[in-house]
Scaffold this motif. Sequence first.
Motif, PDB file in Angstrom:
ATOM      1  N   ILE A 452       0.854  -1.191   0.000  1.00 41.79           N
ATOM      2  CA  ILE A 452       0.000   0.000   0.000  1.00 41.79           C
ATOM      3  C   ILE A 452       0.881   1.229   0.000  1.00 41.79           C
ATOM      4  O   ILE A 452       1.901   1.272   0.692  1.00 41.79           O
ATOM      5  CB  ILE A 452      -0.933   0.016   1.239  1.00 41.79           C
ATOM      6  CG1 ILE A 452      -1.900  -1.176   1.177  1.00 41.79           C
ATOM      7  CG2 ILE A 452      -1.706   1.324   1.331  1.00 41.79           C
ATOM      8  CD1 ILE A 452      -2.755  -1.340   2.413  1.00 41.79           C
ATOM      9  N   VAL A 453       0.478   2.260  -0.786  1.00 41.90           N
ATOM     10  CA  VAL A 453       1.241   3.503  -0.876  1.00 41.90           C
ATOM     11  C   VAL A 453       0.311   4.678  -0.580  1.00 41.90           C
ATOM     12  O   VAL A 453      -0.717   4.851  -1.243  1.00 41.90           O
ATOM     13  CB  VAL A 453       1.872   3.682  -2.272  1.00 41.90           C
ATOM     14  CG1 VAL A 453       2.684   4.979  -2.317  1.00 41.90           C
ATOM     15  CG2 VAL A 453       2.736   2.489  -2.637  1.00 41.90           C
ATOM     16  N   PHE A 454       0.648   5.463   0.447  1.00 37.22           N
ATOM     17  CA  PHE A 454      -0.028   6.740   0.694  1.00 37.22           C
ATOM     18  C   PHE A 454       0.786   7.806  -0.026  1.00 37.22           C
ATOM     19  O   PHE A 454       1.942   8.078   0.329  1.00 37.22           O
ATOM     20  CB  PHE A 454      -0.091   7.046   2.193  1.00 37.22           C
ATOM     21  CG  PHE A 454      -1.100   6.211   2.920  1.00 37.22           C
ATOM     22  CD1 PHE A 454      -2.425   6.593   2.970  1.00 37.22           C
ATOM     23  CD2 PHE A 454      -0.720   5.033   3.556  1.00 37.22           C
ATOM     24  CE1 PHE A 454      -3.363   5.828   3.643  1.00 37.22           C
ATOM     25  CE2 PHE A 454      -1.647   4.260   4.231  1.00 37.22           C
ATOM     26  CZ  PHE A 454      -2.976   4.648   4.264  1.00 37.22           C
ATOM     27  N   LEU A 455       0.189   8.414  -1.042  1.00 44.36           N
ATOM     28  CA  LEU A 455       0.946   9.245  -1.965  1.00 44.36           C
ATOM     29  C   LEU A 455       0.350  10.659  -2.033  1.00 44.36           C
ATOM     30  O   LEU A 455      -0.807  10.849  -2.417  1.00 44.36           O
ATOM     31  CB  LEU A 455       0.917   8.593  -3.362  1.00 44.36           C
ATOM     32  CG  LEU A 455       1.643   9.290  -4.503  1.00 44.36           C
ATOM     33  CD1 LEU A 455       3.094   9.562  -4.157  1.00 44.36           C
ATOM     34  CD2 LEU A 455       1.541   8.432  -5.771  1.00 44.36           C
ATOM     35  N   ILE A 483      -3.152   5.148  -2.602  1.00 39.81           N
ATOM     36  CA  ILE A 483      -4.106   5.991  -1.899  1.00 39.81           C
ATOM     37  C   ILE A 483      -3.620   7.434  -1.971  1.00 39.81           C
ATOM     38  O   ILE A 483      -2.555   7.763  -1.448  1.00 39.81           O
ATOM     39  CB  ILE A 483      -4.260   5.562  -0.429  1.00 39.81           C
ATOM     40  CG1 ILE A 483      -4.733   4.108  -0.349  1.00 39.81           C
ATOM     41  CG2 ILE A 483      -5.219   6.492   0.303  1.00 39.81           C
ATOM     42  CD1 ILE A 483      -4.753   3.550   1.066  1.00 39.81           C
ATOM     43  N   ALA A 484      -4.398   8.285  -2.656  1.00 36.33           N
ATOM     44  CA  ALA A 484      -4.040   9.697  -2.749  1.00 36.33           C
ATOM     45  C   ALA A 484      -4.285  10.366  -1.394  1.00 36.33           C
ATOM     46  O   ALA A 484      -5.325  10.161  -0.764  1.00 36.33           O
ATOM     47  CB  ALA A 484      -4.873  10.383  -3.831  1.00 36.33           C
ATOM     48  N   HIS A 505      -9.008   8.028  -2.423  1.00 33.27           N
ATOM     49  CA  HIS A 505      -8.673   9.456  -2.370  1.00 33.27           C
ATOM     50  C   HIS A 505      -9.052   9.981  -0.991  1.00 33.27           C
ATOM     51  O   HIS A 505     -10.229  10.017  -0.636  1.00 33.27           O
ATOM     52  CB  HIS A 505      -9.456  10.198  -3.465  1.00 33.27           C
ATOM     53  CG  HIS A 505      -9.088  11.646  -3.601  1.00 33.27           C
ATOM     54  ND1 HIS A 505      -8.457  12.150  -4.707  1.00 33.27           N
ATOM     55  CD2 HIS A 505      -9.275  12.703  -2.774  1.00 33.27           C
ATOM     56  CE1 HIS A 505      -8.271  13.449  -4.565  1.00 33.27           C
ATOM     57  NE2 HIS A 505      -8.769  13.807  -3.385  1.00 33.27           N
ATOM     58  N   LEU A 506      -8.063  10.352  -0.202  1.00 36.56           N
ATOM     59  CA  LEU A 506      -8.296  10.909   1.133  1.00 36.56           C
ATOM     60  C   LEU A 506      -7.967  12.394   1.125  1.00 36.56           C
ATOM     61  O   LEU A 506      -6.986  12.821   0.523  1.00 36.56           O
ATOM     62  CB  LEU A 506      -7.430  10.208   2.177  1.00 36.56           C
ATOM     63  CG  LEU A 506      -7.732   8.735   2.471  1.00 36.56           C
ATOM     64  CD1 LEU A 506      -6.756   8.198   3.506  1.00 36.56           C
ATOM     65  CD2 LEU A 506      -9.156   8.563   2.964  1.00 36.56           C
ATOM     66  N   THR A 507      -8.804  13.173   1.807  1.00 35.23           N
ATOM     67  CA  THR A 507      -8.594  14.618   1.902  1.00 35.23           C
ATOM     68  C   THR A 507      -8.023  14.966   3.269  1.00 35.23           C
ATOM     69  O   THR A 507      -8.570  14.572   4.292  1.00 35.23           O
ATOM     70  CB  THR A 507      -9.920  15.380   1.686  1.00 35.23           C
ATOM     71  OG1 THR A 507     -10.477  14.974   0.440  1.00 35.23           O
ATOM     72  CG2 THR A 507      -9.673  16.876   1.655  1.00 35.23           C
ATOM     73  N   LYS A 508      -6.889  15.659   3.287  1.00 36.86           N
ATOM     74  CA  LYS A 508      -6.249  16.060   4.534  1.00 36.86           C
ATOM     75  C   LYS A 508      -7.114  17.080   5.273  1.00 36.86           C
ATOM     76  O   LYS A 508      -7.790  17.873   4.631  1.00 36.86           O
ATOM     77  CB  LYS A 508      -4.879  16.696   4.250  1.00 36.86           C
ATOM     78  CG  LYS A 508      -3.863  15.775   3.599  1.00 36.86           C
ATOM     79  CD  LYS A 508      -2.568  16.558   3.335  1.00 36.86           C
ATOM     80  CE  LYS A 508      -1.509  15.677   2.668  1.00 36.86           C
ATOM     81  NZ  LYS A 508      -0.280  16.458   2.370  1.00 36.86           N
ATOM     82  N   GLY A 530     -12.298  -1.433  -6.138  1.00 38.40           N
ATOM     83  CA  GLY A 530     -12.553  -0.246  -6.933  1.00 38.40           C
ATOM     84  C   GLY A 530     -12.078   1.021  -6.249  1.00 38.40           C
ATOM     85  O   GLY A 530     -11.364   0.999  -5.265  1.00 38.40           O
ATOM     86  N   ASN A 531     -12.486   2.163  -6.798  1.00 43.80           N
ATOM     87  CA  ASN A 531     -12.069   3.451  -6.257  1.00 43.80           C
ATOM     88  C   ASN A 531     -12.916   3.798  -5.059  1.00 43.80           C
ATOM     89  O   ASN A 531     -14.126   3.945  -5.157  1.00 43.80           O
ATOM     90  CB  ASN A 531     -12.207   4.536  -7.327  1.00 43.80           C
ATOM     91  CG  ASN A 531     -11.724   5.871  -6.809  1.00 43.80           C
ATOM     92  OD1 ASN A 531     -12.526   6.640  -6.313  1.00 43.80           O
ATOM     93  ND2 ASN A 531     -10.434   6.131  -6.929  1.00 43.80           N
TER      94      ASN A 531
END
Length: 537
Positions: A452-455, A483-484, A505-508, A530-531
């Motif tokens: 897993i990559v948090f990018l 994971i954005a 897609h995670l929002t800070k 999926g997304n």
Amino acid sequence: MTAPPTHDWRIVIIDDSPDDRSEIRRLLLRGSIDRRYIFSDAQTGAAGVDAVLASPEKPDCVVLDFNLPDMDALDVLKTLAGADGLPVCPVVVLTGGTGAEIGRLVLRAGAQDYIAKDGLTPLAFTRIVENAVERLAMARELFGRNAALTLSEKALSEADRRKNDFIATLAHELRNPLAPIASGLHVVRLTTDLAKLPGLVNIMERQLSQITRLIDDLLDISRITSGKVLLRLQRILVDVVIEEAAEAATPLVQSAQQTLNVILPQQPLWLEADPARLVQMIGNLLSNSAKYSENGSNITLSARAEGAEVVIEVTDTGLGIPEHMLGQVFDMFTQINHTLDRSQGGLGIGLALVKQLVEMHGGRIVAASPGSGLGSTFSLRLPMSVAPQNTFIDPLSSDPLLSPSRRILVVDDNVDAATMLAMMLGLSGHMVRAAYSGEEALAVGVEFLPEIVFLDIGLPGMNGYETARQFRASPLLKAAVLIALTGWGGKADRCRSTEAGFDAHLTKPVEFATIDALLRRFKDTGSDCGNVTLVVS
């Protein structure tokens, strides 16, 4: 050419001379053969005023002699003036001469025209009366426009005042939690007593949550106003939402030594709603009640069925709402009282946000209060849904156990942010590496082979989108879950991350519980679900 008349014109002639009254009738009848007239006569000013004001239907025009036995035309015009300063009906004044001074006086007093009695012709006099009718209509239209402009100017002035108050309040509300965070960090740097650290961390976490809540409210209002909020509707049980909102509000209520009473419905009630948004709405109402209630007071959260609606109510025994404010409490930047000693502050947008969200759900919100000092009740009314056929799974609950150990790569050019996230993941049992650019992420990835990559998206040089594409193109890295992690959470941003190959897609800023819940969704390496779009609110 004058349009054909649609009704008989009522003319009131106020003149003490029978001959002059007869001449006026003759002139009008000869000047307009198509129009029919209904005449009324008065020999004195008082009688003429009575004739005009007595009938609910005002005459189409008054023909008024300047000199009357009991008063002159100026007195009559003053008596016939309406609330807007204009006469209640058009008035044409007849004078014995053509003096300009008399003309100025009667026009200033409200008459639409004046004319000397000598030398009148049927056509000229008829046109003068018709023009007087049109002039008064135009004057009223102009008055209405001016009144509307005045109201608009007042509304703009009030909006500007609220904006200025909002900016000042925002600065104040952001400084409040920043002060204990800064002090706490200073203490952490100086202290050698490790036993104090958990307490300091709790304080700073609470203050950080306050800042996050303020920013989220601002972003939500902006998204709703621009039509960018998408509801994720689900069939949900009202009990679940009530309990979740009550649990979230408990720390705030306890800090004020208040009591929160939760009354659940006697039978299962279902809604078609976005569970996170519904919890947010109820939470905002509870926060509002806590803010405007004194220490030790009671707050009640309840739900019930009422016809085809589910009614969720928050009732408090606090400050109450003055009657003149009931229609304004849902306006942007509105606060009932800035002086309550134990006020928790706020930006004055919480109730406005609730109103917009509940309307997006097809519902409505109602505020009620017996008056100042007598508490208030806010009622969310939402369309009831039928119970689902299959077994309900609580969309708000999550397994308290942490996700299984994974190989995770954290990529962020903000070294502090990358270090803290890597530290949290490592403490949770994961194998973690950090990288601070896209190029470094690819190099570390080939060696580390992350699952897993948090990018981060906003990387210098090779941005997050291009880095994701490079991961997908690499035979060794293409199976990793991407994971954005970004400050941008709009629909276009989420679509772009999907196109680049991201799985989520995670929002800070993101709470760790949300990150852990997302990790459990990806039980096996690869993007098998999926997304997954998560916007933390």
